[in-house]
Design an enzyme around this catalytic site. Structure first.
Site, PDB file in Angstrom:
ATOM      1  CD  GLU A  89      21.977  33.460  41.483  1.00 56.55           C
ATOM      2  OE1 GLU A  89      21.026  33.426  42.286  1.00 56.55           O
ATOM      3  OE2 GLU A  89      22.574  32.432  41.091  1.00 56.55           O
TER       4      GLU A  89
ATOM      5  CG  HIS B 231      20.041  29.956  40.585  1.00 52.60           C
ATOM      6  ND1 HIS B 231      21.354  29.998  40.990  1.00 52.60           N
ATOM      7  CD2 HIS B 231      19.790  28.663  40.264  1.00 52.60           C
ATOM      8  CE1 HIS B 231      21.885  28.792  40.912  1.00 52.60           C
ATOM      9  NE2 HIS B 231      20.962  27.955  40.483  1.00 52.60           N
TER      10      HIS B 231
ATOM     11  CB  CYS C  71      21.775  26.462  43.474  1.00 52.43           C
ATOM     12  SG  CYS C  71      21.748  25.108  42.288  1.00 52.43           S
TER      13      CYS C  71
END
Lengths: 225, 82
Positions: free
Chosen positions: A205, A203, A88
């Site tokens: 994560e 993302h 990002c």
């Protein structure tokens, strides 16, 4: 041996703790959050530029981060072959500092998109090992994820196999509708020429445990374990 | 010497400018006949330099190193003693 991963924090970074948590679910990895201005990457095996809004996205997303001392440190580490992943805003920073080609501009529909996307892994890289041809489902949250470059650079990244992730629909086709931001050729993530630096808008994560809706992020994070 | 630079940063002609397109759409709703809009930004910098040549060089550094991203933007600047 335990791998050490540096998580870089700029003013406005917001996903470094999510990365720390996600990596805690990957055996054999320990992480440390480093303040950008003091970031020394010697002794680390990999570095992450997490998402967020570094410097409030002032000027351009990721622009002001490029004058941080971390930029020179990242360039040095990248040249030595360190695996570096930007997600990002981290992807935007990697493009701004010139470690990845192109730039990320406003989504073509002008909306901020918070959603799940589907990507096809197109090529091998330090952060996508043995995944080529597989499909990954990951969350996105961005207003400037529209990857652009001039024709020469687009041809170069395509021909050299630097397109790592491409947005695809449920049938696995890279249709215009499958792209959440209008990026050229549905490009969701690219790698440097050597393949050790990778940037992507989604993302990883935020999809490292079923509790939050998916596990596909682990396939990227465990690549360096 | 004190200088003032007015720097204009614009999206390159070949780069799509969604912001300009949105502004164009909004202007059309005012009943105006709008052909197209390109939106950039103006950055005004007050700074010190030895002379005009040095001031121009400083503005070049600002433009190239930070204010404009050469992949997607062009810039131009007016530099004058303040």
């Amino acid at each position: 041996m335990t791998k050490r991963v540096a998580l870089l924090r700029f003013p406005g970074t917001w996903s470094e703790r999510d990365f720390q948590h996600a990596f805690s679910l990957v055996p054999g990895v320990e992480t440390e959050i480093l303040w950008h201005a003091e970031a020394k990457l010697k002794g680390f095996d990999a570095a992450i530029l997490p998402g967020g809004f570094s410097y409030g996205d002032y000027l351009r997303a990721g622009a002001i981060a490029k004058i941080s001392p971390a930029a020179a440190e990242l360039k040095r580490a990248a040249a030595e072959g360190m695996p570096i992943l930007g997600s990002c805003n981290g992807f935007q920073i990697l493009c701004e500092i010139g470690l990845l080609p192109g730039a990320l501009v406003r989504n073509d529909h002008l909306e901020f998109r918070c959603d799940w996307v589907r990507m096809r892994v197109e090529h091998e890289s330090a952060w996508a090992k043995g995944l080529t041809g597989q499909f990954l489902r990951m969350p996105i949250a961005h207003g400037e994820g529209n990857w652009v470059a001039d024709e020469r650079v687009v041809a170069q990244v395509e021909n050299r196999g630097q397109v790592v992730f491409r947005y695809v629909d449920d049938a696995g086709i890279a249709t215009a509708g499958a792209s959440p931001n209008g990026a050229i050729h549905n490009i969701a993530g690219i790698a440097s020429g050597e393949g050790n630096v990778v940037g992507l808008m989604p993302h990883p994560e935020r999809c490292a445990e079923l509790l939050v809706g998916g596990l596909d992020g682990v396939s990227l994070l465990q690549a360096i374990a | 010497m004190k200088f003032k630079a007015i720097i204009h940063v614009r999206p390159k002609p070949e780069i799509r400018d969604p912001q300009g397109e949105a502004v164009a759409g909004a202007l059309r709703t005012l009943g105006l006949s709008i052909e197209g809009v390109r939106a950039g930004k103006e950055i005004v910098v007050h700074f010190d330099a030895a002379d005009l040549t040095a001031a121009r060089a400083a503005v070049d550094t600002m433009g190239k190193e930070l204010l404009a991203n050469p992949v997607i933007e062009d810039y131009s600047a007016d530099v004058a003693a303040a």
